[in-house]
Design a protein around this motif. Structure first.
Motif, mmCIF file in Angstrom:
data_model
loop_
_atom_site.group_PDB
_atom_site.id
_atom_site.type_symbol
_atom_site.label_atom_id
_atom_site.label_comp_id
_atom_site.label_asym_id
_atom_site.label_seq_id
_atom_site.Cartn_x
_atom_site.Cartn_y
_atom_site.Cartn_z
ATOM 1 N N TYR A 1 21.993 -26.768 67.441
ATOM 2 C CA TYR A 1 21.872 -28.448 67.288
ATOM 3 C C TYR A 1 20.901 -28.814 68.184
ATOM 4 N N PRO A 2 20.745 -28.958 68.780
ATOM 5 C CA PRO A 2 19.723 -29.053 69.562
ATOM 6 C C PRO A 2 18.021 -28.978 68.814
ATOM 7 N N MET A 3 17.865 -27.595 68.841
ATOM 8 C CA MET A 3 16.307 -26.894 67.907
ATOM 9 C C MET A 3 16.514 -27.775 66.272
ATOM 10 N N LEU A 4 17.476 -27.211 65.613
ATOM 11 C CA LEU A 4 17.610 -28.643 64.349
ATOM 12 C C LEU A 4 16.978 -30.063 64.152
ATOM 13 N N LYS A 5 17.503 -30.730 65.514
ATOM 14 C CA LYS A 5 16.812 -31.708 65.850
ATOM 15 C C LYS A 5 15.034 -31.593 65.857
ATOM 16 N N ARG A 6 15.021 -30.387 66.791
ATOM 17 C CA ARG A 6 13.729 -30.555 66.750
ATOM 18 C C ARG A 6 12.322 -29.626 65.433
ATOM 19 N N LEU A 7 13.121 -28.961 65.233
ATOM 20 C CA LEU A 7 12.245 -29.034 63.574
ATOM 21 C C LEU A 7 12.108 -29.712 63.056
ATOM 22 N N GLU A 8 13.376 -30.683 62.798
ATOM 23 C CA GLU A 8 13.740 -32.383 61.771
ATOM 24 C C GLU A 8 12.441 -32.851 62.093
ATOM 25 N N THR A 9 12.085 -33.153 63.866
ATOM 26 C CA THR A 9 11.392 -34.067 63.640
ATOM 27 C C THR A 9 9.414 -33.386 63.607
ATOM 28 N N ALA A 10 9.672 -32.081 63.959
ATOM 29 C CA ALA A 10 8.681 -31.437 64.253
ATOM 30 C C ALA A 10 7.953 -30.927 62.110
ATOM 31 N N GLY A 11 9.384 -31.990 61.158
ATOM 32 C CA GLY A 11 8.578 -31.744 59.995
ATOM 33 C C GLY A 11 8.647 -29.999 59.010
ATOM 34 N N GLU A 12 9.520 -28.887 59.702
ATOM 35 C CA GLU A 12 9.860 -28.382 59.300
ATOM 36 C C GLU A 12 10.644 -28.155 58.579
ATOM 37 N N ILE A 13 11.774 -28.623 59.091
ATOM 38 C CA ILE A 13 12.840 -28.825 57.765
ATOM 39 C C ILE A 13 13.587 -30.364 57.976
ATOM 40 N N THR A 14 14.855 -31.226 57.031
ATOM 41 C CA THR A 14 15.311 -32.435 56.241
ATOM 42 C C THR A 14 16.270 -31.521 56.384
ATOM 43 N N HIS A 15 17.280 -32.865 57.239
ATOM 44 C CA HIS A 15 18.940 -32.409 55.972
ATOM 45 C C HIS A 15 19.023 -33.287 55.214
ATOM 46 N N GLU A 16 20.232 -32.908 54.740
ATOM 47 C CA GLU A 16 20.975 -34.076 53.640
ATOM 48 C C GLU A 16 22.919 -34.713 54.018
ATOM 49 N N ASP A 17 23.099 -35.808 54.918
ATOM 50 C CA ASP A 17 24.421 -35.643 54.783
ATOM 51 C C ASP A 17 25.342 -35.414 54.091
ATOM 52 N N THR A 18 26.472 -34.716 54.109
ATOM 53 C CA THR A 18 27.692 -34.565 52.675
ATOM 54 C C THR A 18 28.977 -34.784 54.148
ATOM 55 N N ILE A 19 30.357 -34.671 52.728
ATOM 56 C CA ILE A 19 31.467 -35.104 53.421
ATOM 57 C C ILE A 19 32.238 -34.160 52.696
ATOM 58 N N ALA A 20 32.324 -33.497 53.340
ATOM 59 C CA ALA A 20 33.875 -33.064 52.601
ATOM 60 C C ALA A 20 34.946 -32.847 53.462
ATOM 61 N N GLY A 21 35.661 -33.078 52.484
ATOM 62 C CA GLY A 21 37.255 -33.893 52.041
ATOM 63 C C GLY A 21 36.969 -35.157 52.510
ATOM 64 N N LYS B 1 36.626 -37.047 55.072
ATOM 65 C CA LYS B 1 34.900 -37.732 55.940
ATOM 66 C C LYS B 1 34.537 -37.118 57.221
ATOM 67 N N LEU B 2 34.647 -35.601 57.092
ATOM 68 C CA LEU B 2 34.236 -34.144 57.663
ATOM 69 C C LEU B 2 32.733 -34.568 57.410
ATOM 70 N N ALA B 3 31.919 -35.159 58.145
ATOM 71 C CA ALA B 3 30.499 -35.144 58.021
ATOM 72 C C ALA B 3 30.020 -33.440 58.340
ATOM 73 N N LYS B 4 29.072 -33.743 57.324
ATOM 74 C CA LYS B 4 27.739 -32.293 57.636
ATOM 75 C C LYS B 4 26.515 -32.906 57.255
ATOM 76 N N LYS B 5 25.891 -31.716 58.407
ATOM 77 C CA LYS B 5 24.147 -32.184 57.277
ATOM 78 C C LYS B 5 24.121 -30.523 57.139
ATOM 79 N N GLN B 6 23.562 -31.080 56.504
ATOM 80 C CA GLN B 6 23.038 -29.752 55.032
ATOM 81 C C GLN B 6 21.826 -29.804 55.855
ATOM 82 N N TYR B 7 21.154 -28.452 55.719
ATOM 83 C CA TYR B 7 19.229 -28.581 55.967
ATOM 84 C C TYR B 7 19.029 -28.040 55.350
#
Lengths: 164, 164
Positions: free
Chosen positions: A31-51, A53-59
């Motif tokens: 999880y921290p690495m995903l944040k770091r990679l997003e800050t670095a611009g290598e990945i992005t995420h999209e918030d989705t909802i399952a059911g 109100k379960l929040a998911k981050k699709q990277y």
DNA sequence: ACGAACATGTAACCCGTTACATGATTAA
DNA sequence: TTAATCATGTAACGGGTTACATGTTCGT
């Protein structure tokens, strides 16, 4: 991680099941690495909802991230695999073939590695039931194949010492 | 570490040569640990001088330390060996058998592991030239034997993929 | 004379594990 | 309803690597 968007949870599971034999990573590292990679611009995420109100981050990979991944795969991997095998380390302190501790130690390991081997073979059968499955994820298949061969060697080696 | 007194330097060398295939430890980890073990009463040291004034610390096990070592060797080792093999991790991202990156990757690893295998075989020949040498350090022999078998499997696996 | 090997230590940093913490969804 | 699984995070700790630091001895 390759193309289809994945959650941190998905990645953690992949490290557990798919490549856990040769690389490990806990979710507390992911999880921290995903944040770091997003800050670095290598990945992005999209918030989705399952059911409800379960929040998911699709990277998913950005073009830059994809480029870096492709480059990294092609890079040489000159380091030999690092192994930590406590059983083998203990063997170092067995000075004689007649040491009464040796046979029980070998037997214990034989149980362990036979179980693991059976488990891996089972996985191959379920994950790669036909050639189509292999063709779609060839690298993944090779990893499992290598893991099975490696365990088979370990079991054979132990068996040969147990016969003696 | 077993009975004859050894210096931290000796231990570092043992981790490099004798058991480095399955356990690693740098001198920066060893020296502080020796102090901790001495404080804990598991080992003691004797200062010796080599040549004119080179100070060496010859460590040896106390009765308590020896007891703990013997007990530890007999303890079960239930964890399977942890491996980190970057090449195998990279394989995960190869989706097709026709990926042009695959063959060069396999060839690179083949060179690496063939070299390592030759090196280990060479070591076996020099360290264990006859049965007497094996009988005196059987566990150490088994470690080397296992390392050779493991590398042999790795090389065979790569060769089989390269023939294809 | 010089370089490799012997010999011992400390400090900074990174990586990874375990534990702490919380909440939603699904299947039995 | 309850346990397993899905899902995401943080904090503390420990282990291990790299780098910093110094000096001796031996073989060529």
């Amino acid at each position: 991680m390759n193309q289809r968007p994945q959650t941190g949870y998905d990645l953690a599971k992949a490290f557990e099941n798919e490549i856990g034999e040769f690389w490990q990573a806990q979710h507390s590292q992911i999880y921290p690495m995903l944040k770091r990679l997003e800050t670095a611009g290598e990945i992005t995420h999209e918030d989705t909802i399952a059911g409800e109100k379960l929040a998911k981050k699709q990277y998913s990979l950005t073009p830059s991230g994809h480029e870096k991944l492709v480059a990294w795969v092609s890079e040489p991997s000159p380091e030999l695999a690092a192994t930590k095998d406590e059983f083998i380390l203990k063997l170092y302190f067995i000075k004689s073939a007649d040491d009464p501790r040796l046979q029980p130690m070998l037997q214990e390991q034989a149980v362990l590695h036979r179980t693991q081997l059976a488990h891996l073979k089972q996985r191959r059968q379920t994950v790669f039931p036909d050639q189509a499955a292999i063709d779609q994820a060839y690298g993944h298949y090779l990893i499992l194949d290598h893991a099975i061969g490696r365990e088979q060697y370990y079991v054979d080696w132990l068996n040969q010492l147990l016969e003696h």
